[in-house]
Write a protein that holds these residues in place. Structure first.
Motif, PDB file in Angstrom:
ATOM      1  N   LYS A 125       0.839  -1.190   0.000  1.00  0.00           N
ATOM      2  CA  LYS A 125       0.000   0.000   0.000  1.00  0.00           C
ATOM      3  C   LYS A 125       0.878   1.244   0.000  1.00  0.00           C
ATOM      4  O   LYS A 125       1.889   1.294   0.701  1.00  0.00           O
ATOM      5  N   LYS A 166      -2.185  -1.169 -10.206  1.00  0.00           N
ATOM      6  CA  LYS A 166      -3.259  -2.079  -9.782  1.00  0.00           C
ATOM      7  C   LYS A 166      -3.005  -3.508 -10.236  1.00  0.00           C
ATOM      8  O   LYS A 166      -3.268  -4.464  -9.490  1.00  0.00           O
ATOM      9  N   SER A 167      -2.489  -3.669 -11.446  1.00  0.00           N
ATOM     10  CA  SER A 167      -2.257  -5.025 -11.958  1.00  0.00           C
ATOM     11  C   SER A 167      -1.225  -5.780 -11.129  1.00  0.00           C
ATOM     12  O   SER A 167      -1.205  -7.017 -11.119  1.00  0.00           O
ATOM     13  N   SER A 171      -1.999  -0.827  -4.083  1.00  0.00           N
ATOM     14  CA  SER A 171      -3.042   0.188  -3.972  1.00  0.00           C
ATOM     15  C   SER A 171      -2.457   1.513  -3.489  1.00  0.00           C
ATOM     16  O   SER A 171      -1.425   1.541  -2.810  1.00  0.00           O
ATOM     17  N   THR A 208      -7.907  -0.549  -0.198  1.00  0.00           N
ATOM     18  CA  THR A 208      -7.968  -1.798  -0.957  1.00  0.00           C
ATOM     19  C   THR A 208      -7.771  -1.482  -2.433  1.00  0.00           C
ATOM     20  O   THR A 208      -7.763  -0.313  -2.840  1.00  0.00           O
ATOM     21  N   LEU A 209      -7.663  -2.512  -3.244  1.00  0.00           N
ATOM     22  CA  LEU A 209      -7.575  -2.297  -4.683  1.00  0.00           C
ATOM     23  C   LEU A 209      -8.874  -1.691  -5.225  1.00  0.00           C
ATOM     24  O   LEU A 209      -8.849  -0.969  -6.228  1.00  0.00           O
ATOM     25  N   GLU A 210      -9.986  -1.961  -4.558  1.00  0.00           N
ATOM     26  CA  GLU A 210     -11.273  -1.446  -5.020  1.00  0.00           C
ATOM     27  C   GLU A 210     -11.391   0.066  -4.799  1.00  0.00           C
ATOM     28  O   GLU A 210     -12.009   0.765  -5.605  1.00  0.00           O
ATOM     29  N   ASN A 211     -10.846   0.590  -3.713  1.00  0.00           N
ATOM     30  CA  ASN A 211     -10.943   2.044  -3.491  1.00  0.00           C
ATOM     31  C   ASN A 211      -9.621   2.767  -3.752  1.00  0.00           C
ATOM     32  O   ASN A 211      -9.485   3.942  -3.435  1.00  0.00           O
ATOM     33  N   SER A 212      -8.666   2.077  -4.339  1.00  0.00           N
ATOM     34  CA  SER A 212      -7.376   2.680  -4.678  1.00  0.00           C
ATOM     35  C   SER A 212      -7.578   3.884  -5.597  1.00  0.00           C
ATOM     36  O   SER A 212      -8.426   3.874  -6.497  1.00  0.00           O
ATOM     37  N   SER A 214      -8.437   6.874  -4.401  1.00  0.00           N
ATOM     38  CA  SER A 214      -9.382   7.795  -3.776  1.00  0.00           C
ATOM     39  C   SER A 214      -8.645   8.928  -3.060  1.00  0.00           C
ATOM     40  O   SER A 214      -7.527   8.765  -2.591  1.00  0.00           O
TER      41      SER A 214
END
Length: 225
Positions: A125, A166-167, A171, A208-212, A214
């Motif tokens: 992170k 991301k890949s 994050s 997380t990768l989902e909210n990276s 932000s």
């Protein structure tokens, strides 16, 4: 990554203020803390962190030297805190002041991340310390040209890093610390460094990768671009 398993946090710009408090609190959480700064301080040494002096985010050679001291895949959290603030306005406008702030506040964190990319562990992170003063929508008072512009540029860099990394499972959080009473703000502000650092760590926990990518206030509020 809670730090209870000895995960490693690298704090760049750790000798005072928010960076120092991050190093202190992360150490208390059980992280192995690596603290990088231009010049150490007695307060930083007292945290028990592994201190690396002579690191300047505007100096690629010093960043390469820091990278050489670290093992590949050894950094779980990278927090880039280093920054400068100059109170520049239209009167007496100094373009060199703006350039200096871009070098430290925008280009510095980006080239730090690039230099340390191979030292990031799988699932690492990254936290980039920006400011809500880099929000175009939130600008209601004008002025502070170099600081506002450089932090807006850092926000864009952070968003691009979130997409590009991301890949690889990495994050990125773009973090506003709040208006903090530190040396940089001349002791003015709404919260102390202790409260700011605590909130920033909570945001890193929630990353997380989902909210990276932000743009977050340390309180948890999502900020407008």
């Amino acid at each position: 990554m809670s730090g209870t398993d000895g995960t490693t946090a690298l704090v760049v710009g750790a000798n005072r203020g928010i960076g120092l408090e991050l190093a202190r609190q992360l150490g208390d959480r059980g992280f192995r803390v690596v603290a990088a700064c231009r010049k150490s301080s007695p307060e930083l040494e007292a945290t028990g962190a592994e201190v690396h002096g002579g690191v300047d985010v505007t100096d690629p050679a010093s960043l390469r030297a820091l990278s050489d001291r670290l093992a590949a895949g050894s950094v779980d959290w990278l927090l880039v805190v280093a920054g400068i603030l100059r109170r520049d306005g239209l009167d007496g406008f100094d373009p060199d002041s703006v350039r200096d702030q871009f070098e430290v506040n925008a280009l510095g964190p980006l080239q730090t991340t690039v230099a340390l990319r191979d030292r990031l562990a799988p699932g690492a992170k990254i936290g980039l310390l920006t400011s809500r003063m880099g929000s175009i929508e939130d600008n209601t008072s004008g002025g502070m040209y170099g600081y506002r512009m450089s932090k807006a540029a850092l926000n864009m860099a952070g968003k691009s890093l979130a997409l590009d990394l991301k890949s690889g499972g990495i994050s990125v959080a773009i973090l506003h610390p709040g208006f903090v009473r530190t040396e940089m703000t001349g002791g003015s502000g709404h919260i102390d460094a202790e409260e700011s650092a605590s909130g920033l760590i909570e945001r890193m926990d929630a990353l997380t990768l989902e909210n990276s990518g932000s743009f977050w206030h340390q309180s948890g509020e999502f900020l407008p671009w």
